[in-house]
Motif scaffolding. Structure first.
Motif, mmCIF file in Angstrom:
data_model
loop_
_atom_site.group_PDB
_atom_site.id
_atom_site.type_symbol
_atom_site.label_atom_id
_atom_site.label_comp_id
_atom_site.label_asym_id
_atom_site.label_seq_id
_atom_site.Cartn_x
_atom_site.Cartn_y
_atom_site.Cartn_z
ATOM 1 N N SER A 102 0.844 -1.200 0.000
ATOM 2 C CA SER A 102 0.000 0.000 0.000
ATOM 3 C C SER A 102 0.876 1.246 0.000
ATOM 4 O O SER A 102 1.967 1.266 0.572
ATOM 5 N N THR A 103 0.382 2.305 -0.641
ATOM 6 C CA THR A 103 1.129 3.560 -0.719
ATOM 7 C C THR A 103 0.789 4.457 0.466
ATOM 8 O O THR A 103 -0.383 4.646 0.797
ATOM 9 N N LEU A 104 1.831 4.994 1.084
ATOM 10 C CA LEU A 104 1.678 5.956 2.174
ATOM 11 C C LEU A 104 2.175 7.304 1.689
ATOM 12 O O LEU A 104 3.100 7.380 0.871
ATOM 13 N N VAL A 105 1.577 8.382 2.173
ATOM 14 C CA VAL A 105 1.976 9.736 1.783
ATOM 15 C C VAL A 105 2.353 10.536 3.022
ATOM 16 O O VAL A 105 1.890 10.253 4.127
ATOM 17 N N LEU A 106 3.190 11.517 2.825
ATOM 18 C CA LEU A 106 3.568 12.435 3.893
ATOM 19 C C LEU A 106 2.697 13.680 3.761
ATOM 20 O O LEU A 106 2.535 14.218 2.666
ATOM 21 N N GLN A 107 2.113 14.121 4.860
ATOM 22 C CA GLN A 107 1.266 15.311 4.861
ATOM 23 C C GLN A 107 1.827 16.311 5.865
ATOM 24 O O GLN A 107 2.444 15.924 6.859
ATOM 25 N N HIS A 108 1.602 17.608 5.579
ATOM 26 C CA HIS A 108 1.990 18.631 6.561
ATOM 27 C C HIS A 108 0.818 19.570 6.798
ATOM 28 O O HIS A 108 -0.066 19.734 5.941
ATOM 29 N N LEU A 109 0.814 20.165 7.970
ATOM 30 C CA LEU A 109 -0.253 21.076 8.356
ATOM 31 C C LEU A 109 0.062 22.452 7.776
ATOM 32 O O LEU A 109 1.076 23.066 8.115
ATOM 33 N N HIS A 110 -0.797 22.915 6.873
ATOM 34 C CA HIS A 110 -0.587 24.199 6.197
ATOM 35 C C HIS A 110 -1.881 24.999 6.270
ATOM 36 O O HIS A 110 -2.907 24.570 5.739
ATOM 37 N N ASN A 111 -1.846 26.151 6.932
ATOM 38 C CA ASN A 111 -3.023 27.020 7.121
ATOM 39 C C ASN A 111 -4.200 26.268 7.750
ATOM 40 O O ASN A 111 -5.347 26.420 7.350
ATOM 41 N N ARG A 118 4.493 15.590 -2.006
ATOM 42 C CA ARG A 118 4.804 14.651 -3.093
ATOM 43 C C ARG A 118 5.742 13.535 -2.634
ATOM 44 O O ARG A 118 6.351 12.865 -3.454
ATOM 45 N N THR A 119 5.853 13.345 -1.351
ATOM 46 C CA THR A 119 6.729 12.325 -0.795
ATOM 47 C C THR A 119 5.905 11.103 -0.426
ATOM 48 O O THR A 119 4.954 11.207 0.347
ATOM 49 N N THR A 120 6.265 9.938 -0.979
ATOM 50 C CA THR A 120 5.495 8.719 -0.724
ATOM 51 C C THR A 120 6.413 7.577 -0.314
ATOM 52 O O THR A 120 7.638 7.657 -0.457
ATOM 53 N N ALA A 121 5.792 6.505 0.179
ATOM 54 C CA ALA A 121 6.508 5.277 0.522
ATOM 55 C C ALA A 121 5.549 4.114 0.327
ATOM 56 O O ALA A 121 4.336 4.297 0.212
ATOM 57 N N VAL A 122 6.113 2.924 0.285
ATOM 58 C CA VAL A 122 5.318 1.712 0.135
ATOM 59 C C VAL A 122 5.514 0.866 1.389
ATOM 60 O O VAL A 122 6.631 0.759 1.918
ATOM 61 N N VAL A 123 4.438 0.249 1.872
ATOM 62 C CA VAL A 123 4.510 -0.612 3.049
ATOM 63 C C VAL A 123 5.253 -1.897 2.686
ATOM 64 O O VAL A 123 4.924 -2.560 1.705
ATOM 65 N N ASN A 124 6.266 -2.234 3.481
ATOM 66 C CA ASN A 124 7.039 -3.460 3.272
ATOM 67 C C ASN A 124 6.249 -4.678 3.742
ATOM 68 O O ASN A 124 5.227 -4.555 4.416
#
Length: 162
Positions: A102-111, A118-124
């Motif tokens: 499964s694809t995981l994404v990085l999120q940041h708190l903005h406003n 645009r940074t992603t990773a895959v579950v091993n």
């Protein structure tokens, strides 16, 4: 000897509770329908003997729950809590209830809103992941890891960028 007594006492207590629940159910059924339901007579053990079988109409219908019983979770940890602009932070963690691949994404708190980066990773296969991110702006960055669908998110982690 005492263990036999305690087992016997527990069995009697469970029987008494069951009898109380059954008699409450028949009283409720009588109140709802206006006709009393026959009850059992007590025996030497204190347990009633049933005179009538419990019908399907007197029992509430039980439907299986459609909500998932196993919930997913994501943990995250940063290798550094403070970095200089242009340096990379490595986020690692573990997932539960989320399939490998499964694809995981990085999120940041903005406003005040969580924005997907645009940074992603895959579950091993073993349920772990690694995400690397280089921060280009100074300030405090509050980030979290989420599934691409947004169903599950980790707790936020704060990174100080100077």
């Amino acid at each position: 000897m005492s263990s036999t007594r305690s087992r016997r006492a527990r069995a009697l207590a469970a029987g008494a509770l069951s009898a109380a629940m059954l008699s409450t159910g028949t009283a409720g059924a009588a109140a709802a329908t206006g006709t009393p339901t026959p009850t059992g007579t007590p025996t030497a053990t204190g347990m009633p003997t049933p005179k009538a079988a419990i019908t399907r109409t007197s029992m509430p219908s039980m439907k299986p729950s459609r909500t998932p019983t196993a919930m997913g979770s994501i943990t995250v940890a940063a290798n550094r809590k403070a970095v200089k602009v242009g340096n990379t932070v490595v986020f690692t963690g573990r997932v539960k209830g989320i399939k490998a691949g499964s694809t995981l994404v990085l999120q940041h708190l903005h406003n005040g809103k969580w924005t997907t980066l645009r940074t992603t990773a895959v579950v091993n296969k073993n349920g772990t992941y690694t995400i690397k991110r280089t921060f280009t702006k100074k300030g405090s960055e509050q980030v979290r890891v989420a599934t691409k669908s947004g169903t599950f998110q980790s707790s936020p982690v704060t990174v100080q960028v100077s």
